[in-house]
Design a protein around this motif. Sequence first.
Motif, PDB file in Angstrom:
ATOM      1  N   TRP A 127      14.915 -49.256 -19.079  1.00 53.13           N
ATOM      2  CA  TRP A 127      13.875 -49.453 -20.112  1.00 53.13           C
ATOM      3  C   TRP A 127      14.465 -49.261 -21.502  1.00 53.13           C
ATOM      4  O   TRP A 127      15.451 -48.566 -21.682  1.00 53.13           O
ATOM      5  CB  TRP A 127      12.760 -48.430 -19.882  1.00 53.13           C
ATOM      6  CG  TRP A 127      13.277 -47.022 -19.860  1.00 53.13           C
ATOM      7  CD1 TRP A 127      13.530 -46.219 -20.941  1.00 53.13           C
ATOM      8  CD2 TRP A 127      13.642 -46.240 -18.712  1.00 53.13           C
ATOM      9  NE1 TRP A 127      14.016 -44.992 -20.536  1.00 53.13           N
ATOM     10  CE2 TRP A 127      14.098 -44.985 -19.179  1.00 53.13           C
ATOM     11  CE3 TRP A 127      13.608 -46.473 -17.332  1.00 53.13           C
ATOM     12  CZ2 TRP A 127      14.521 -43.968 -18.320  1.00 53.13           C
ATOM     13  CZ3 TRP A 127      14.039 -45.464 -16.477  1.00 53.13           C
ATOM     14  CH2 TRP A 127      14.483 -44.234 -16.972  1.00 53.13           C
ATOM     15  N   VAL A 129      12.427 -48.932 -25.391  1.00 52.58           N
ATOM     16  CA  VAL A 129      11.361 -49.170 -26.376  1.00 52.58           C
ATOM     17  C   VAL A 129      12.002 -49.621 -27.686  1.00 52.58           C
ATOM     18  O   VAL A 129      12.997 -49.042 -28.125  1.00 52.58           O
ATOM     19  CB  VAL A 129      10.480 -47.916 -26.589  1.00 52.58           C
ATOM     20  CG1 VAL A 129      11.284 -46.708 -27.072  1.00 52.58           C
ATOM     21  CG2 VAL A 129       9.344 -48.211 -27.577  1.00 52.58           C
ATOM     22  N   ASN A 158       9.489 -53.942 -25.028  1.00 55.48           N
ATOM     23  CA  ASN A 158      10.306 -53.231 -24.051  1.00 55.48           C
ATOM     24  C   ASN A 158      11.473 -54.153 -23.689  1.00 55.48           C
ATOM     25  O   ASN A 158      11.276 -55.175 -23.032  1.00 55.48           O
ATOM     26  CB  ASN A 158       9.471 -52.877 -22.807  1.00 55.48           C
ATOM     27  CG  ASN A 158      10.229 -51.993 -21.826  1.00 55.48           C
ATOM     28  OD1 ASN A 158      11.399 -51.672 -22.023  1.00 55.48           O
ATOM     29  ND2 ASN A 158       9.545 -51.596 -20.753  1.00 55.48           N
ATOM     30  N   TRP A 204       8.081 -43.981 -28.579  1.00 60.38           N
ATOM     31  CA  TRP A 204       8.191 -43.154 -27.384  1.00 60.38           C
ATOM     32  C   TRP A 204       8.120 -44.032 -26.142  1.00 60.38           C
ATOM     33  O   TRP A 204       7.605 -45.162 -26.200  1.00 60.38           O
ATOM     34  CB  TRP A 204       7.057 -42.117 -27.352  1.00 60.38           C
ATOM     35  CG  TRP A 204       5.703 -42.751 -27.476  1.00 60.38           C
ATOM     36  CD1 TRP A 204       5.041 -43.073 -28.624  1.00 60.38           C
ATOM     37  CD2 TRP A 204       4.861 -43.217 -26.405  1.00 60.38           C
ATOM     38  NE1 TRP A 204       3.842 -43.686 -28.335  1.00 60.38           N
ATOM     39  CE2 TRP A 204       3.707 -43.787 -26.990  1.00 60.38           C
ATOM     40  CE3 TRP A 204       4.983 -43.183 -25.014  1.00 60.38           C
ATOM     41  CZ2 TRP A 204       2.676 -44.333 -26.219  1.00 60.38           C
ATOM     42  CZ3 TRP A 204       3.950 -43.730 -24.249  1.00 60.38           C
ATOM     43  CH2 TRP A 204       2.813 -44.291 -24.857  1.00 60.38           C
ATOM     44  N   LEU A 205       8.602 -43.498 -25.027  1.00 59.30           N
ATOM     45  CA  LEU A 205       8.493 -44.202 -23.735  1.00 59.30           C
ATOM     46  C   LEU A 205       8.447 -43.163 -22.628  1.00 59.30           C
ATOM     47  O   LEU A 205       9.240 -42.216 -22.613  1.00 59.30           O
ATOM     48  CB  LEU A 205       9.683 -45.147 -23.531  1.00 59.30           C
ATOM     49  CG  LEU A 205       9.677 -45.967 -22.235  1.00 59.30           C
ATOM     50  CD1 LEU A 205      10.276 -47.350 -22.449  1.00 59.30           C
ATOM     51  CD2 LEU A 205      10.403 -45.247 -21.091  1.00 59.30           C
ATOM     52  N   ASP A 206       7.473 -43.331 -21.716  1.00 58.78           N
ATOM     53  CA  ASP A 206       7.320 -42.451 -20.552  1.00 58.78           C
ATOM     54  C   ASP A 206       7.530 -43.259 -19.274  1.00 58.78           C
ATOM     55  O   ASP A 206       7.148 -44.431 -19.209  1.00 58.78           O
ATOM     56  CB  ASP A 206       5.902 -41.877 -20.469  1.00 58.78           C
ATOM     57  CG  ASP A 206       5.558 -40.924 -21.608  1.00 58.78           C
ATOM     58  OD1 ASP A 206       6.462 -40.547 -22.377  1.00 58.78           O
ATOM     59  OD2 ASP A 206       4.370 -40.569 -21.702  1.00 58.78           O
ATOM     60  N   ARG A 211       8.211 -37.994 -20.413  1.00 58.43           N
ATOM     61  CA  ARG A 211       8.767 -38.518 -21.663  1.00 58.43           C
ATOM     62  C   ARG A 211      10.289 -38.734 -21.515  1.00 58.43           C
ATOM     63  O   ARG A 211      11.036 -37.812 -21.212  1.00 58.43           O
ATOM     64  CB  ARG A 211       8.468 -37.517 -22.787  1.00 58.43           C
ATOM     65  CG  ARG A 211       8.878 -37.887 -24.195  1.00 58.43           C
ATOM     66  CD  ARG A 211       8.215 -39.143 -24.743  1.00 58.43           C
ATOM     67  NE  ARG A 211       6.823 -39.373 -24.446  1.00 58.43           N
ATOM     68  CZ  ARG A 211       5.797 -39.146 -25.283  1.00 58.43           C
ATOM     69  NH1 ARG A 211       6.028 -38.691 -26.475  1.00 58.43           N
ATOM     70  NH2 ARG A 211       4.562 -39.411 -24.923  1.00 58.43           N
ATOM     71  N   GLN A 213      11.991 -41.384 -23.770  1.00 64.19           N
ATOM     72  CA  GLN A 213      12.484 -41.724 -25.103  1.00 64.19           C
ATOM     73  C   GLN A 213      11.510 -41.173 -26.136  1.00 64.19           C
ATOM     74  O   GLN A 213      10.291 -41.300 -25.982  1.00 64.19           O
ATOM     75  CB  GLN A 213      12.613 -43.248 -25.271  1.00 64.19           C
ATOM     76  CG  GLN A 213      13.718 -43.857 -24.422  1.00 64.19           C
ATOM     77  CD  GLN A 213      13.944 -45.327 -24.761  1.00 64.19           C
ATOM     78  OE1 GLN A 213      13.239 -46.197 -24.269  1.00 64.19           O
ATOM     79  NE2 GLN A 213      14.931 -45.611 -25.600  1.00 64.19           N
ATOM     80  N   THR A 247      17.243 -49.773 -29.487  1.00 64.81           N
ATOM     81  CA  THR A 247      16.480 -48.685 -28.880  1.00 64.81           C
ATOM     82  C   THR A 247      17.085 -47.330 -29.195  1.00 64.81           C
ATOM     83  O   THR A 247      18.312 -47.208 -29.307  1.00 64.81           O
ATOM     84  CB  THR A 247      16.394 -48.897 -27.344  1.00 64.81           C
ATOM     85  OG1 THR A 247      15.285 -48.166 -26.822  1.00 64.81           O
ATOM     86  CG2 THR A 247      17.662 -48.454 -26.621  1.00 64.81           C
ATOM     87  N   THR A 268       5.168 -46.571 -19.707  1.00 67.36           N
ATOM     88  CA  THR A 268       4.274 -46.666 -20.862  1.00 67.36           C
ATOM     89  C   THR A 268       5.098 -46.372 -22.112  1.00 67.36           C
ATOM     90  O   THR A 268       5.993 -45.521 -22.089  1.00 67.36           O
ATOM     91  CB  THR A 268       3.092 -45.683 -20.764  1.00 67.36           C
ATOM     92  OG1 THR A 268       3.585 -44.384 -20.483  1.00 67.36           O
ATOM     93  CG2 THR A 268       2.142 -46.075 -19.664  1.00 67.36           C
ATOM     94  N   LEU A 269       4.812 -47.122 -23.166  1.00 65.99           N
ATOM     95  CA  LEU A 269       5.626 -46.991 -24.377  1.00 65.99           C
ATOM     96  C   LEU A 269       4.801 -47.413 -25.577  1.00 65.99           C
ATOM     97  O   LEU A 269       3.856 -48.197 -25.443  1.00 65.99           O
ATOM     98  CB  LEU A 269       6.888 -47.859 -24.277  1.00 65.99           C
ATOM     99  CG  LEU A 269       6.700 -49.343 -23.975  1.00 65.99           C
ATOM    100  CD1 LEU A 269       7.755 -50.164 -24.675  1.00 65.99           C
ATOM    101  CD2 LEU A 269       6.785 -49.590 -22.459  1.00 65.99           C
TER     102      LEU A 269
END
Length: 285
Positions: A127, A129, A158, A204-206, A211, A213, A247, A268-269
């Motif tokens: 991934w 973001v 993404n 952010w990215l989960d 979490r 990023q 990123t 999710t991001l």
Amino acid sequence: MKLLRYGPHGAEKPGLLDSEGFVRDLSAIIPDIAGQALTPEGMERLRTIDPDTLQRVDGAPQETLRLGACVGQIGKFICIGLNYADHAAEAGQPVPEEPIIFNKWTSAVCGPNDDIQIPRNSVKTDWEVELGVVIGKPGSYISESEAMDHVAGFCVINDVSERDFQLNRSGTWDKGKGCDTFGPTGPWLVTPDEIDDVNALDMWLDVDGKRMQDGSTSTLIFKVPHLISYCSQFMSLQSGDVISTGTPPGVGMGQKPPRYLRGGERVTLGIEGLGFQSSLVLASS
Ligand code: ZN
């Protein structure tokens, strides 16, 4: 303005998000959020429209109403590599002296809540973001001081990446960047007037709620005006081209040990002011 494309895959209609969070239909005004509609003249025309005069579309965007990529008919999907010093470090790469440019094939583009399909024979789907820049005014040899005049808006991207295809399969990075569904784009294109400082946006990215990023565009090595100017030295930029700006750290490849996406996980991001994406990962078939 927040511009978007709604409806079934391949048959999206143009719309905008009103102040109450509902979608308003733009299909009587423009054919798509694409090309001519994104030029300064096209955007000015949209700006004069009172959203209340447009038909409200049923459904909650990203919940009961599907959104497609926020830009249609993308001509070029240009990506910038290693544009955060701390991400270059986790990738074991030196900070580049000039921006690294690579391609994402436009067949990879999909909506912000569409599934991410792990490609066949993939073991390292990862991934990233990223802040996306959508070109409005076309141009080549654009100066840095005029670069922002060429921006129609910003969006969340993404930059899904297959690290083995990218790094171990010979040649450029492109084999690992353009697989189908590797380009979730949106939910909306946000016009620059709604963004205080594009160089200070939290991102952010989960993965499954954890979490991974947690960064900010403030640590971009090459900022947006420089990237637009730089790319335009090698190609003309057209309305509806997209530049994905790189990123921050926290990708799967940088974990100890490395950790990649598996079927059934949810990514999710989001980026401050630009909305969020949520994508289910599908195992390879
Ligand atoms: Zn990237």
